[in-house]
Enzyme design. Structure first.
Site, PDB file in Angstrom:
ATOM      1  N   GLU A   1       0.850  -1.190   0.000  1.00  0.00           N
ATOM      2  CA  GLU A   1       0.000   0.000   0.000  1.00  0.00           C
ATOM      3  C   GLU A   1       0.881   1.233   0.000  1.00  0.00           C
ATOM      4  O   GLU A   1       1.917   1.253   0.675  1.00  0.00           O
ATOM      5  CB  GLU A   1      -0.896   0.043   1.247  1.00  0.00           C
ATOM      6  CG  GLU A   1      -2.256  -0.568   1.037  1.00  0.00           C
ATOM      7  CD  GLU A   1      -2.227  -2.082   1.110  1.00  0.00           C
ATOM      8  OE1 GLU A   1      -1.419  -2.599   1.914  1.00  0.00           O
ATOM      9  OE2 GLU A   1      -2.990  -2.735   0.370  1.00  0.00           O
TER      10      GLU A   1
ATOM     11  N   TYR B   1       8.211   2.173  -7.247  1.00  0.00           N
ATOM     12  CA  TYR B   1       7.514   0.891  -7.355  1.00  0.00           C
ATOM     13  C   TYR B   1       7.178   0.549  -8.815  1.00  0.00           C
ATOM     14  O   TYR B   1       7.346  -0.587  -9.240  1.00  0.00           O
ATOM     15  CB  TYR B   1       6.233   0.913  -6.513  1.00  0.00           C
ATOM     16  CG  TYR B   1       6.484   1.102  -5.034  1.00  0.00           C
ATOM     17  CD1 TYR B   1       7.582   0.526  -4.410  1.00  0.00           C
ATOM     18  CD2 TYR B   1       5.624   1.857  -4.243  1.00  0.00           C
ATOM     19  CE1 TYR B   1       7.822   0.702  -3.052  1.00  0.00           C
ATOM     20  CE2 TYR B   1       5.855   2.031  -2.887  1.00  0.00           C
ATOM     21  CZ  TYR B   1       6.955   1.458  -2.304  1.00  0.00           C
ATOM     22  OH  TYR B   1       7.193   1.634  -0.960  1.00  0.00           O
TER      23      TYR B   1
END
Ligand code: COA
Length: 162
Positions: free
Chosen positions: A112, A124
């Site tokens: 998350e 990411y």
């Protein structure tokens, strides 16, 4: 310049991790030293980035091996770099290390991230994560989170800290 070295995080690092958390995640329930010790006790995989004796980054992943034909899963629990040392490739090197562990068990990896955290999302995405969905008011500040997913072995070039 002192080289940055990655090795295993230990209980002795917990106080410094909590100090960094308070700086990196103000208002979003920064973890205490005890929370870090609990993570280590639970057997999760934690890496430290050190410049000499000083801890300047940390990251951890929970590994859930697939049993009875189920897909193995991993979850990045936290990653942080001392603001004075950001932008040197340390976050990427920590993430590479955590993903190598996830790839070692063929895991799909989840995490998350705050929807407004562009630096982390850029990192990411560059190693193969994609947004799966949004969790409303996920953080104690009321901020929303994206859930991101990366399939096993997807885009993992090796990077060294600069
Ligand atoms: C996210 C974080 C760990 C990245 O660590 P870092 O050591 O600064 O990152 P790196 O130098 O390895 O950079 C890796 C990539 O992150 C992205 N990135 C880093 N800083 C960025 C910025 N200010 N803006 C946009 N993208 C950025 C880029 O994609 C970068 O790749 P590149 O250098 O090839 O362009 C660090 O910014 C941090 O600790 N942030 C606060 C805590 C946090 O948000 N953790 C993640 C919670 S989900």
């Amino acid at each position: 310049m002192t080289p940055v070295v990655l090795d295993a995080l230990t209980d002795d690092d917990a106080d410094r991790c909590a100090e960094l958390e308070a700086v990196l995640f103000p208002g979003d329930d920064p973890w205490s030293a005890r929370a870090f010790r609990d993570e280590l006790r639970a057997g999760h995989r934690y890496l430290a980035a050190r410049e000499g004796e000083r801890l300047i980054g940390y990251g951890g992943v929970a590994l859930l091996p697939g049993r009875l034909g189920q897909q193995a899963e991993a979850e990045i629990h936290t990653i942080g770099v001392d603001p004075a040392h950001q932008g040197r490739g340390i976050g990427r090197a920590l993430l590479d290390g955590l993903l190598a562990a996830a790839d070692g068990i063929g895991a799909t990896t989840y995490l998350e991230v705050r929807v407004d955290n562009a630096p982390a999302q850029g990192l990411y995405r560059s190693v193969g994560f994609e947004v799966l969905g949004t969790r409303r008011r996920y953080y104690s500040s009321g901020a929303d989170a994206h859930t991101m997913r990366r399939l096993p072995g997807c885009g993992t070039p090796a990077h060294a800290p600069r």
